[in-house]
Scaffold this motif. Structure first.
Motif, short mmCIF file in Angstrom:
data_model
loop_
_atom_site.label_atom_id
_atom_site.label_comp_id
_atom_site.label_asym_id
_atom_site.label_seq_id
_atom_site.Cartn_x
_atom_site.Cartn_y
_atom_site.Cartn_z
N PHE A 197 0.87 -1.19 0.08
CA PHE A 197 -0.05 -0.07 0.00
C PHE A 197 0.98 1.20 -0.22
N ARG A 198 0.17 2.40 -0.26
CA ARG A 198 1.19 3.71 -0.38
C ARG A 198 0.17 4.64 0.21
N GLN A 199 0.92 5.83 0.48
CA GLN A 199 0.09 6.98 1.14
C GLN A 199 0.77 8.24 1.03
N ARG A 244 -4.73 6.22 2.29
CA ARG A 244 -3.87 5.04 1.81
C ARG A 244 -4.49 4.31 0.86
N TYR A 248 3.75 0.93 2.49
CA TYR A 248 3.68 0.03 3.66
C TYR A 248 3.65 -1.55 3.08
N GLY A 255 6.33 1.54 7.23
CA GLY A 255 6.42 2.33 5.88
C GLY A 255 8.01 2.46 5.64
N TRP A 267 0.73 -4.45 9.57
CA TRP A 267 1.29 -3.40 8.83
C TRP A 267 2.56 -3.20 9.24
#
Length: 116
Positions: A37-39, A45, A95, A109, A106
């Protein structure tokens, strides 16, 4: 204690490549799918990619399809995300996750910045 640790982030120029790694400890990664995942700043996210337990099924968000490749090495309890042809809009904290929907654990990151 279950833990995921990402590495491999950094600063790269547009068009460049990075390979993110995800090291799992405290549990056997073989039993779970792996998600990335990315934010980005100011954004929610989002799911980027996931890979099935055996690695025979993958999913990519449209925004990264054809540029990113997800993989795993169950013998090493590791997951990977190869990112090619990076764009400034790929800038985000990435992440690693145990699972996809839902996510069990999780990582903390790793920052990826794509800029000149």
């Amino acid at each position: 204690q279950a833990q995921l640790v990402e590495s491999g982030g950094g600063l790269v120029q547009p068009g460049g490549s990075l390979r993110l790694s995800c090291a799992a400890s405290g549990f056997i990664l073989d039993y779970y799918s792996i998600g990335w995942f990315r934010q980005a700043p100011g954004k929610a996210r989002e799911g980027v990619s996931c890979i099935s337990i055996r690695g025979d099924e993958t999913y990519y968000a449209d925004s990264v399809k054809g540029r990113f490749t997800i993989s795993r090495d169950n013998a090493k309890n590791m997951g990977y995300l190869q990112m090619n042809s990076l764009k400034p809009e790929d800038t985000a904290v990435y992440y690693c996750a145990q699972g996809w929907r839902p996510v069990g654990y999780w990582g903390k990151g790793t920052q990826v910045t794509v800029s000149t």
